[in-house]
Design an enzyme around this catalytic site. Structure first.
Site, PDB file in Angstrom:
ATOM      1  N   ARG A   1       1.312  -1.552   2.339  1.00  0.00           N
ATOM      2  CA  ARG A   1       2.339  -1.133   2.443  1.00  0.00           C
ATOM      3  C   ARG A   1       2.974  -0.530   4.072  1.00  0.00           C
ATOM      4  O   ARG A   1       3.889  -0.837   3.821  1.00  0.00           O
ATOM      5  CB  ARG A   1       1.989   0.222   1.585  1.00  0.00           C
ATOM      6  CG  ARG A   1       1.929   0.207  -0.071  1.00  0.00           C
ATOM      7  CD  ARG A   1       3.271  -0.213  -0.529  1.00  0.00           C
ATOM      8  NE  ARG A   1       2.626  -0.492  -1.817  1.00  0.00           N
ATOM      9  CZ  ARG A   1       2.090  -2.341  -2.764  1.00  0.00           C
ATOM     10  NH1 ARG A   1       1.404  -2.602  -1.641  1.00  0.00           N
ATOM     11  NH2 ARG A   1       1.881  -1.760  -3.575  1.00  0.00           N
TER      12      ARG A   1
ATOM     13  N   GLU B   1       4.722  -3.281   4.969  1.00  0.00           N
ATOM     14  CA  GLU B   1       5.858  -3.101   4.463  1.00  0.00           C
ATOM     15  C   GLU B   1       6.772  -1.895   4.884  1.00  0.00           C
ATOM     16  O   GLU B   1       7.808  -2.622   5.534  1.00  0.00           O
ATOM     17  CB  GLU B   1       6.228  -2.693   2.663  1.00  0.00           C
ATOM     18  CG  GLU B   1       7.088  -3.266   2.003  1.00  0.00           C
ATOM     19  CD  GLU B   1       7.248  -2.410   0.775  1.00  0.00           C
ATOM     20  OE1 GLU B   1       6.008  -3.590  -0.534  1.00  0.00           O
ATOM     21  OE2 GLU B   1       7.337  -2.180   0.465  1.00  0.00           O
TER      22      GLU B   1
ATOM     23  N   SER C   1       2.103   2.099  23.810  1.00  0.00           N
ATOM     24  CA  SER C   1       0.465   1.839  23.667  1.00  0.00           C
ATOM     25  C   SER C   1      -0.209   1.572  22.606  1.00  0.00           C
ATOM     26  O   SER C   1      -0.355   3.192  21.451  1.00  0.00           O
ATOM     27  CB  SER C   1       0.097   2.328  25.123  1.00  0.00           C
ATOM     28  OG  SER C   1      -1.223   1.734  25.204  1.00  0.00           O
TER      29      SER C   1
END
Lengths: 150, 150, 150, 150, 150, 150, 150, 150, 150, 150
Positions: free
Chosen positions: J92, J95, J118
């Protein structure tokens, strides 16, 4: 037949043995009388060592004979596994090649003509450069120019 | 809506325009007053230019407005296509990373501790070094050390 | 800005133009006074041509100026697309490298030591050898030996 | 069931055993009375050996029975692992196929018509050619022409 | 330079033209006097046609000259794109090779010795076999045996 | 828990055991009273055997119980590893699918409508066909036609 | 030759035309007198339509003749591009196959024996199931069992 | 530290132990009082079991403690290896997603709006449906609809 | 049929139009009365807009109707092309998932049990946090917990 | 040479040992006096521990010396294996990067200029946020802004 190990396995053992012995890569190089970049590469499997060199390392790091033998075998040089390439310390060099590869190519051709920088007749240097905003890593790649010559 | 082009397309047009104009990458850099490595990278799409810089190049190379606009857009930096990565002049740098990546990593950690060479706070130099056995290409990567800091 | 085309597009046009003109690759080489392997590679995009060479080809094959210009541009050499690599005529060379690559490596190291055959200082020959069981294709790869030299 | 090993494992053991015995690939070939290219390929797993041939090698290199048995098994020929293909000594052949594959294809079709060079009815030669600028590696691929024949 | 198209583009146009003309692949083969498997493969880009053959097809399907020219060009044979390989009608052949490839290999070596079935000196047949439980597709691959011969 | 092995490991052991016993795949099939293509596929892991069949093979080849058990387990059928697919004897079937896949698809649809040749309700035959220019390998794929039916 | 378009291009046009026309996929199915799952799949390129069906759609959505023709062509069914497979609405079905694929396989074999669910003799249903915690998507895959039958 | 095994290794042992014990997946589910789809998935590694559930299975199948422990560990769910995905029984579900994925997506959005079927709040059913032309496998995926909600 | 464009093409045009108009992403969000993260994602193709929202943007950025229409179409969400994923600004998020993915997984399961953070019922925030050593980028991912629930 | 293990193997042992000991990740962090995100990452292999920290963990979880040593070795950080990346709890986050990566990039550049967040000077927080519709997972990524600086 007596036991033998791969250069990859030998490199793993050397990393651990060096950690246990508390010796730096630079100290090993000093004992061998060579550049630290060359000896570290050889110990990690990218260059073959002579029997004499391998023996020096064996004594410094208390290695098995199988490791010493592996250090002398002709290497297969590559590629890095995905595990290694994605490590951030190494990946930044990939990223630099991504961002500047075509730039390097244009500037080599402009300066030298059609050809390449050899990665065989080649040496490497890794150094620290002091800087007020934070010290810098300076890596120098230095290879012979080879022109396309039919 | 007026025409626009991608930075990749702009880079292609610039390569051809430079060839037609017979101007070197170094001469363009000189006109811009910057390092030739930075300006070549910017012209090939890896850095955004200011409007003033883009105008200088437009005049030198007789470029369309669409190219000038593309030079000022924020870039996506990578990756190189397989076509580009496999070109021998660029591939040798990949090969050097393959052969020496773990060596560079060990030596950075030994000298600086746990961290990386920045590829962002970073500069590049491509130079010729004369040598009796044939001149050499010297590429220097110079980036700020960044330590893992929680 | 005047039209330009890629070396890949130029190669496609040259393949068709040669077919239409009914001229052989060997005849083009003869007009250029070079080896047929070099000139065919250059026409397909793997070597840059001089303006003089490109003009000879332009006249022989009635090519557009854009093709002639593309022939003079600095090439990106590779890789072949999967379409090309899987063609049986080319794939057999891949297959030979698969079956005999480690053999070639061992024999090079045995004869020359730690190093490689250059693919840059390199020439190629494709020839027919008559044989009672059916003629044979003989491809010779001839490159300078480069030793790992720090 | 008695122990057995794969041809890949056998090849690893043979590389080490040869190194320990201090015998060259060429000397093994001489003992077998075959070309050094064929015997090295067979020892590395690309050709099956007869029982008689395997016995000769067993004695020369003091190999276990499991190695001797593996040498006689029918091989699976390929592909090379990425590790092997990326080794610079082998990669240069890949690079040559990349740069010249379409050239070789055009010249085979021009000389022979629609067909291929067989990689089955095929032999290989690796040799040294002396040259004032540095000796050269000459690799000859020699295969029967096979035409598309319905 | 006159327009030209790739063999892939030609194949697309032929598929549509055949659909519009309401002619079967078998009828085209009959007009050409060849096997329907050969002519269909040639029209889809896997074999070069003679000028005479291409003209017959041009008339049958009302094709442009560019299509006729493309049919005569030397093909690059493969690979199929992922789009094509994953089509269920074609994928089942992949699946059969997956399930039975090593079986076929063992049985070829048992019957013929060390070698292969040629895919060059090769012909194909696609036929219907009536069966009470539902008719069957019978595909026959018929290629010359080639033995490894040094 | 008692030892068990995978079907892949079982297949490796069976290949070696068959070699040691000097029995052909065809003789095993004969003892089982089935087609040699089916039994070889089952022994290499592509079909489950009944306990009775596995026992026949165990006796013929002096196999361990673990092998016999593995032969009866439900298989996972695929894919072939890259090692196996790239073997030239098997690769030629891939190459044939590449060159003729779309042809087979067109001819199946022309003869049968929208559907596929089943690879499940399917049988295979590998045979020798004598030929004056050299004997031929004939591989027949025979599967039930399945039409798309909602 | 008159213009034609691919089924993929046709699907793109149909998605936009449906959006513009404000007609649902279910309404189109109703006009065609078929399941909405079948007609949507056909309109997106996975089933061929009859001329009559294509004409109904053409009128409903005001499509060009090229779209109507494309709907009648024999499809290549797959694969989905990475773009499509990674869409979360579709990816969840991939995820379900990942989490439950081996479970489905075990339960099919336990209930039916060695074989598969056909994806050819197959139908699909997408429905809503009311639920107090939030309504649910219910997708039913219904295919004929095919047993391995030699 | 006491021995432990991965969930993947545990799944392999359970498959063999179930085969040896002659117990069905459905019978195990019945002993656990859960759906056979859930328990089979848990035993193959896709759901964690409670200690009580794991003990029931241990007794039914005579498993080692290491297996029982592995069943209780939190799983990593995916992906399936290529070996598993290419198995025809599982691949047909991939094929159905390929052919119908965009259709399912359109119909979910038409019925529910912008969102997905959950694969987490989700259940699965595998059943047999009798049919005069041959029984059918019916697989039902039933997941909560989740809408994009910022 | 009137022209239409893909959401990807629309995103490209919007990036250029925003640059030309000199309007910030935050200003567009303010005009729309939504979070800048949502509106930027919608404009780059990851969420559908209502007709009213699309019209607001059209006026702000002087967009064509085709762009406005594309903004309202249902999106396919992913994946990012390699070009985009390798961009250093985006790649650092990949790197963070690499370094900390398993950590996040363990901590979610420890706090919530077996389940996931939804990426559908989800919102995102990008902010600046002042810091004496240099300001920081703070990205917050906030999604509903979903537990595995059969 | 004494036994040693990789950090990956150490992580596996720690996961099991923690499960057996019934101690939470948060409790381990508390004993170490560090953030639970840092210590969990270190225990799973993404950060090196000091000898003192490793000893604290060894006592809490009754670990072998080999595990303690591995915790102190310099890590290779990535990539996650496909097995791990595809796990839904981790996927997820992939995603979310897919759906919002370009959005994050635009907003960082708008707020900070040309540069990155960073991932080295970086910290992570995983927390629960109560919500009437179901509690939420809140993951905060907080890294120093680095600008491109030549």
């Amino acid at each position: 037949m007596e036991q033998f190990i791969s250069k990859r396995e030998a490199a793993e053992r050397i990393r651990v043995a060096r950690h246990r012995a508390g010796i730096t890569w630079a100290q090993i190089a000093e004992q061998l009388g060579v550049a630290k970049e060359w000896s570290t590469a050889a110990l990690l499997g990218s260059h073959p060592m002579t029997a004499a060199q391998a023996t020096v390392v064996q004594e410094l790091l208390s290695l098995d004979d199988a490791v010493t033998e592996a250090l002398q075998m002709q290497p297969y040089r590559g590629p890095l596994s995905e595990d290694v390439l994605a490590d951030p310390t190494i990946y930044r060099f990939q990223e630099a090649v991504m961002a500047y590869g075509p730039t390097i190519k244009e500037l080599i051709h402009e300066e030298f003509g059609d050809g390449i920088m050899s990665a065989i007749n080649f040496q490497l240097d890794v150094a620290r450069r002091a800087h007020p905003d934070g010290d810098r890593v300076v890596v120098t790649l230095d290879g012979k120019f080879l022109d396309y010559r039919w």
